[in-house]
Design an enzyme around this catalytic site. Structure first.
Site, PDB file in Angstrom:
ATOM      1  N   SER A  24       0.872  -1.171   0.000  1.00 49.32           N
ATOM      2  CA  SER A  24       0.000   0.000   0.000  1.00 49.32           C
ATOM      3  C   SER A  24       0.911   1.223   0.000  1.00 49.32           C
ATOM      4  O   SER A  24       1.842   1.311   0.792  1.00 49.32           O
ATOM      5  CB  SER A  24      -0.869   0.018   1.254  1.00 49.32           C
TER       6      SER A  24
ATOM      7  N   CYS B 188      -7.112  -1.092   7.557  1.00 48.55           N
ATOM      8  CA  CYS B 188      -5.999  -1.608   6.763  1.00 48.55           C
ATOM      9  C   CYS B 188      -5.066  -2.430   7.632  1.00 48.55           C
ATOM     10  O   CYS B 188      -4.730  -2.040   8.749  1.00 48.55           O
ATOM     11  CB  CYS B 188      -5.228  -0.448   6.120  1.00 48.55           C
TER      12      CYS B 188
ATOM     13  N   ASP C  86      -8.528  -2.611   3.242  1.00 46.99           N
ATOM     14  CA  ASP C  86      -7.339  -2.978   2.476  1.00 46.99           C
ATOM     15  C   ASP C  86      -6.577  -3.933   3.390  1.00 46.99           C
ATOM     16  O   ASP C  86      -5.721  -3.518   4.170  1.00 46.99           O
ATOM     17  CB  ASP C  86      -6.516  -1.728   2.153  1.00 46.99           C
TER      18      ASP C  86
ATOM     19  N   TRP D  42      -4.828  -7.898   4.322  1.00 44.74           N
ATOM     20  CA  TRP D  42      -4.075  -9.024   3.783  1.00 44.74           C
ATOM     21  C   TRP D  42      -3.835 -10.057   4.866  1.00 44.74           C
ATOM     22  O   TRP D  42      -3.889  -9.779   6.050  1.00 44.74           O
ATOM     23  CB  TRP D  42      -2.740  -8.541   3.199  1.00 44.74           C
TER      24      TRP D  42
END
Lengths: 630, 277
Positions: A412, A582, A627, A629
């Site tokens: 990012s 995030c 966002d 992961w």
């Protein structure tokens, strides 16, 4: 019991008056086809709308031959699927299903009847039927692979025997890769199940054929390009154009956490976008591999696909050298998957080694346990395996065929192009750790970036921008709630920079709230200076930092959120705030969502179901973005 | 107590309805109608032929040219700026590429534009001039439709027309959008940030229904055009159908009805798009 009367076959309605159909109006009897006409024992049924499922079915049917069996692909719409049970009467028979999911978890048109039949017939007895399912779908849809999963489960319920795990293909990722990896493990399992030796001299099946180029124009050789080779396009690029940008500044943000901050030269981007970086493997490791394998790494070669129907002509850009392949195109640092071990086993001259390799690749419990401990827990990559099994001497071309592609790493972007038009910042943790075997494993990209000398020779970085949908609200007056512990803070540095810039422009900027978290204030509080500065200037209207291990009990971002529940609710429900999360997908993102449910329940007077709907709606309307992961 | 709470919640909800939700609701009926046409169902069975698709592309070209020129012209208008995403969404260039692929370099002279398409374009020009705030209704209907049904339709078209690579199908590709789902969420958020008076808002909602109807009329127009041509063709069709059958992969599927409506495509795109909206 399924209606076997061909005269009432609903298919007749579809056939046009003027046309003569290729098949008669009767459903062909499955059984006669198998036994009488064609002598096949493997039937691959496909549920396909756009042809991919069918293509996979065809390839699997072809594969069967290489394993000493006879296969054929079949459209379930053309057969009376009620005869499925009779397949069990054929020795070593197997029904494979390549089922695509369509729309909202629905079967494809050609599988509709089969689906209905499965649903309606509870007393169908499929014992003795061997089957396996490969599902085709797309993760971005809610009912991901619903059809494949259903068929896999239902057949088992009806008594059939699953001989290999359900394969899940994700078209949002890489469907072909998913299929190939599943297929590579599937066939060995089938052979083992039927006690069949795969035919051919090798017990492994090569997918590609080696061609050595002794006299080639070096202009036609790939030297690490991801896409086009100058103007000579040899194959469809698997990535986008690479932009080589010089490294401008390389700064460690803190000592223990080892986060680093790299900057690149100008490229058009928005804060919230991702940058994909194409790292290369450590040259020392590549040289070591060449040494162990005893080859000249600078020979120019191509690996050409033997399966002509495949779109993938080569496993990586060819022609190229082994050195280039191992440096730029192949993953040599991750522990190899079991199919790699299986294929390499034949090259171990020591019978014990060979046995262990095969064992680790098998589905037996001791095999799985051995793989888990010897490969995974000990973090053995291919180099470690070759070193620790000296009798294993695979040919380098076969190894190159088996190793997976080196993946680009996505980060990012941690800057705003309004404030930094000429550079892109990223924030990453350098990966480096010692394994049980005493070796030191290093992360490919982070170490490669770390070692990039500023303005030094070869300090460029091939990269591209991948636009994301992670965006500040259109109206600056909308409040924003940013939740990003650890390196999850990256895009928010960009957001904060941009909100600060908007303020300077005299815009009316809404509340800008940050929830950050890390383990210890004194060790890994990255961007501390920048955050405190932003708070002082009023760019950050509220800064909350949770230090999880600075006290006896764990304190995380979701705890801080709940401490401010009233304020949070007001921002969301009354002030039209946008929420951004995030970082870690597995735990943090879920815990944060739960915190929002609880706040909605308490202050919005909602039940848990209503609160869940409320949050889901925020997501649909673009007011809750993630966002994350894993 | 529980029941009271719930009615309180729903009352709040109906007052502060977002544009994205209202548009979805107001076009629900048109959507269901179009979705259940025989033609749409048969399109999904891969029955579009090359001549039909080429004709559709001509109409799409005209429509997107009008829409995108009006969007560009009004890009700074407060009701357009939030939903203005030319890099991610614009279709004109890709349609031109496809037209050149199918018709050759002189494609501009070969374009055929039925009356319904012209009406659609006229409407777009009109609102571009007089009511730019209505453009969002058309942008939403078309683009999000393309994004939703896009990939699947592209593959169906590829298979049914026997195209080898993705040549001729750039219309379906959105290289600037990494995730259609996430982009739609972003887009809805942007729509909801557009400030409208009550009058403007109901105008936008009306326009969304109109957008849908205009699309269906284009499809009807194309269907009529093709059925005339199709009736003439059918007499000598057996040969071409046999040839056509060879290009399809699966033997059990059916030859296309020649009077296949192309515009089904358009409706399908709009419909599938809305379905997922």
């Amino acid at each position: 019991m399924a209606d076997m009367d061909p005269e009432t076959n609903p298919h007749t309605e579809h056939i046009g008056d003027e046309e003569e159909p290729l098949f008669s109006n009767l459903d062909l009897f499955l059984f006669t086809l198998i036994v009488g006409l064609v002598g096949k024992n493997i039937i691959v049924f496909y549920g396909s709308q756009t042809g991919t499922g069918e293509e996979f079915a065809n390839r699997l049917a072809k594969d069967a031959q290489r394993y000493g069996m006879k296969g054929m692909a079949a459209d379930p719409e053309e057969y009376s699927m009620g005869e499925l049970a009779r397949l069990a009467e054929i020795q070593n028979s197997l029904a494979i299903f390549c089922m695509a999911t369509y729309g909202e978890g629905d079967p494809t048109d050609n599988a509709q009847d089969f689906y209905d039949w499965l649903q309606e017939n509870d007393d169908e007895d499929l014992s003795g039927l061997n089957y396996t399912v490969f599902a085709l779908g797309n993760k971005t849809y809610e009912h991901y692979n619903a059809m494949g999963k259903y068929v896999d489960k239902r057949l088992e319920e009806l008594g059939a025997k699953r001989i290999f795990d359900l394969g899940l293909g994700d078209d949002d990722g890489n469907l072909e890769e998913d299929f190939i990896s599943w297929r590579e493990q599937f066939w060995p399992a089938v052979c083992e199940h039927f006690g069949v030796e795969a035919s051919g001299d090798d017990s492994s099946i090569r997918q590609y054929e080696l061609k050595v180029h002794n006299d080639i124009n070096m202009n036609k050789v790939f030297t690490g390009e991801i896409g086009r080779l100058k103007s000579f396009e040899v194959q469809k690029p698997s990535g986008k154009a690479s932009w080589k940008k010089p490294v401008w500044r390389n700064r460690a943000l803190c000592t223990v956490g080892q986060s680093l901050n790299d900057t690149f030269c100008r490229f058009r981007y928005e804060s919230g976008d991702h940058v994909a970086v194409f790292p290369t493997n450590d040259s020392e490791l590549v040289n070591k591999l060449g040494e162990i394998l005893g080859v000249d790494l600078d020979v120019v070669i191509s690996l050409n696909n033997l399966d002509e129907e495949s779109n993938k002509k080569h496993p990586f850009p060819c022609p190229t050298t082994y050195r280039t392949a191992l440096t730029h195109y192949l993953d040599i640092t991750n522990p190899p998957r079991t199919n790699v071990l299986y294929e390499l086993a034949q090259y171990a001259s020591d019978p014990k080694d060979q046995e262990n390799m095969r064992k680790m690749a098998s589905s037996s419990p001791e095999g799985k346990a051995l793989y888990q401990s010897w490969v995974l827990d000990s973090c053995r990559n291919i180099r470690a395996i070759l070193e620790d099994m000296p009798s294993l001497k695979p040919p380098i071309d076969h190894l190159c065929e088996l190793l997976p592609r080196l993946q680009a790493r996505y980060y990012s972007i941690a800057s705003s192009s309004k404030v930094h038009p000429n550079s892109i910042h990223i924030c990453a943790v350098v990966v480096e750790y010692e394994t049980k075997t005493g070796r030191v494993n290093k992360g490919v990209a982070t170490n490669w970036l770390k070692n990039k000398l500023v303005n030094g020779h070869k300090s460029t970085v091939p990269m591209y921008i991948r636009k994301s949908q992670f965006r500040l609200p259109f109206k600056a007056s909308n409040p924003v709630i940013m939740i990003g512990p650890g390196t999850g803070i990256a895009p928010f540095m960009g957001f904060i920079q941009e909100r600060g810039w908007l303020k300077e422009q005299g815009k009316d900027v809404g509340e800008t709230v940050m929830y950050f978290g890390c383990r210890h204030k004194n060790e890994d509080y990255i961007y501390q200076e920048e955050l405190e500065e932003a708070e002082k200037k009023g760019v950050l209207t509220q800064l909350n930092v949770a230090f999880s291990r600075d006290q006896a009990h764990k304190v995380y971002v979701q705890h801080d959120l709940k401490k401010n529940k009233e304020h949070v609710w007001k921002l969301i429900h009354t002030d039209n705030a946008h929420i951004y999360v995030c970082g870690d997908a597995r735990n943090m993102a879920k815990d944060v969502q739960t915190a929002f449910y609880e706040i909605a329940e308490e202050f919005g007077g909602m039940t848990r179901t209503q609160a869940t709907d409320y949050v889901k709606k925020l997501m649909t309307k673009g007011r809750y973005s993630q966002d994350v992961w894993s | 107590m529980e029941a009271e709470r719930r009615t309180q919640m729903s009352a709040e909800q109906t007052e502060n309805r977002d544009l994205s939700e209202q548009i979805k609701e107001v076009t629900k009926e048109s959507h269901v109608r179009a979705e259940n046409t025989e033609l749409m169902l048969s399109f999904q069975r891969g029955q579009v032929t090359l001549p039909q698709y080429k004709l559709l592309l001509c109409s799409l070209y005209e429509i997107y040219q009008a829409l995108e020129e009006e969007l560009d012209r009004n890009s700074n208008h407060p009701a357009v700026a939030p939903i203005y995403f030319p890099a991610e969404l614009a279709r004109l260039k890709s349609i031109e590429t496809d037209l050149e692929y199918f018709y050759g370099p002189a494609w501009r002279e070969k374009i055929v534009v039925p009356a319904a398409t012209q009406r659609y374009c006229h409407r777009l020009r009109q609102i571009g001039k007089e009511n730019p705030e209505y453009l969002v209704a058309h942008a939403y209907t078309r683009y999000l439709g393309d994004l939703s049904g896009g990939q699947v339709l592209g593959r169906i078209a590829q298979k049914s027309m026997g195209l080898k690579s993705s040549e001729g199908l750039s219309f379906f590709a959105f290289p600037g959008v990494s995730s259609p789902n996430l982009f739609k969420q972003l887009y809805r958020g942007r729509m909801n940030s557009v400030e409208l008076t009550a009058e403007e808002r109901s105008g936008v909602l009306e326009e969304a229904v109109r957008a849908f109807e205009l699309n269906i009329q284009v499809f009807d127009g194309l269907q009529k055009m093709l059925s005339v041509a199709g009736n003439l063709q059918q007499e000598s069709s057996t040969n071409s159908n046999a040839v056509y059958r060879k290009t399809l992969q699966f033997p059990g599927s059916l030859s296309p009805m020649v009077r296949m409506a192309l515009g089904l495509f358009v409706a399908l795109a709009a419909v599938m798009g809305l379905y997922a909206l």
